[in-house]
Design a protein around this motif. Sequence first.
Motif, PDB file in Angstrom:
ATOM      1  N   CYS A   1       0.855  -1.188   0.000  1.00 24.62           N
ATOM      2  CA  CYS A   1       0.000   0.000   0.000  1.00 24.62           C
ATOM      3  C   CYS A   1       0.894   1.242   0.000  1.00 24.62           C
ATOM      4  O   CYS A   1       1.858   1.320   0.751  1.00 24.62           O
ATOM      5  CB  CYS A   1      -0.887  -0.022   1.243  1.00 24.62           C
TER       6      CYS A   1
ATOM      7  N   CYS B   1       0.349   2.949   3.773  1.00 22.37           N
ATOM      8  CA  CYS B   1       0.707   2.292   5.040  1.00 22.37           C
ATOM      9  C   CYS B   1       1.686   1.132   4.863  1.00 22.37           C
ATOM     10  O   CYS B   1       2.176   0.583   5.837  1.00 22.37           O
ATOM     11  CB  CYS B   1      -0.545   1.805   5.756  1.00 22.37           C
TER      12      CYS B   1
ATOM     13  N   THR C   1       1.214  -1.933   3.973  1.00 14.95           N
ATOM     14  CA  THR C   1       0.779  -3.320   4.134  1.00 14.95           C
ATOM     15  C   THR C   1       0.531  -3.917   2.750  1.00 14.95           C
ATOM     16  O   THR C   1       0.658  -3.242   1.740  1.00 14.95           O
ATOM     17  CB  THR C   1      -0.493  -3.427   5.001  1.00 14.95           C
TER      18      THR C   1
ATOM     19  N   CYS D   1      -4.630   0.159   0.335  1.00 15.23           N
ATOM     20  CA  CYS D   1      -5.306  -0.978   0.957  1.00 15.23           C
ATOM     21  C   CYS D   1      -6.718  -0.561   1.385  1.00 15.23           C
ATOM     22  O   CYS D   1      -7.055   0.624   1.378  1.00 15.23           O
ATOM     23  CB  CYS D   1      -4.509  -1.489   2.142  1.00 15.23           C
TER      24      CYS D   1
ATOM     25  N   CYS E   1      -6.826   2.010   4.350  1.00 21.15           N
ATOM     26  CA  CYS E   1      -6.455   3.375   3.950  1.00 21.15           C
ATOM     27  C   CYS E   1      -7.532   4.038   3.094  1.00 21.15           C
ATOM     28  O   CYS E   1      -7.651   5.254   3.062  1.00 21.15           O
ATOM     29  CB  CYS E   1      -5.124   3.381   3.206  1.00 21.15           C
TER      30      CYS E   1
HETATM   31 ZN   LIG Z   1      -2.814   1.122   3.490  1.00 18.23          ZN
END
Ligand SMILES: [Zn+2]
Length: 196
Positions: free
Chosen positions: A57, A60, A62, A69, A72
């Motif tokens: 992402c 963030c 991830t 993601c 987010c």
């Molecule tokens: Zn994210």
Amino acid sequence: MADTSSLDALIQALRRLPGVGQKSAQRMAFHLLQHDRAGAQLLSQALAQAAGNVRHCRRCHTFTEGELCEVCQDATRDVTRLCVVETPADQAAMERTGAFKGLYFVLMGRLSPLDGVGPRDIGMQELLARAESEGVQEVILATSFTAEGEATAHALSELLARRGVRTTRLARGVPVGSELEYVDLGTIAHALADRR
Ligand SMILES: [Zn+2]
């Protein structure tokens, strides 16, 4: 040996998985080839697909297949609270508790000078920039309760304090030495509620 090279290649590939040695790799390979060819096909397709499509992402870090993601992208999340975790697995564990409504920053590791992992490798600058620019009021340090996780939390709390950003740490109750990912959800939720 030519007739077994595919089998050897499979066993060697399976050994790349964490905690899998020669014997278990061999057992897995034999199981798939002897009893579950369909499963073997499924596994190989899923692996190829995930390895090709899953990325980080942008916000963030991830795992996600899109630019951002799901968390987010969710406009209902509290942007003033940012939870810092070490891995996507830890983020998923925290998310499963349902107790946290803010956003995340996934470090993709923790400071480990002996292994050559420094601030740059875990995206510390990006985290600091984000904490400063997005109206974050509290950064919850949810790194693991290992020596390295503690050192990472300590370094981050000092850097964020200098920028006037308040930090909290998950309360004890999460066993010392443990990775968040393996802690039961109730314990994580309590540690979050009792953070200080
Ligand atoms: Zn994210």
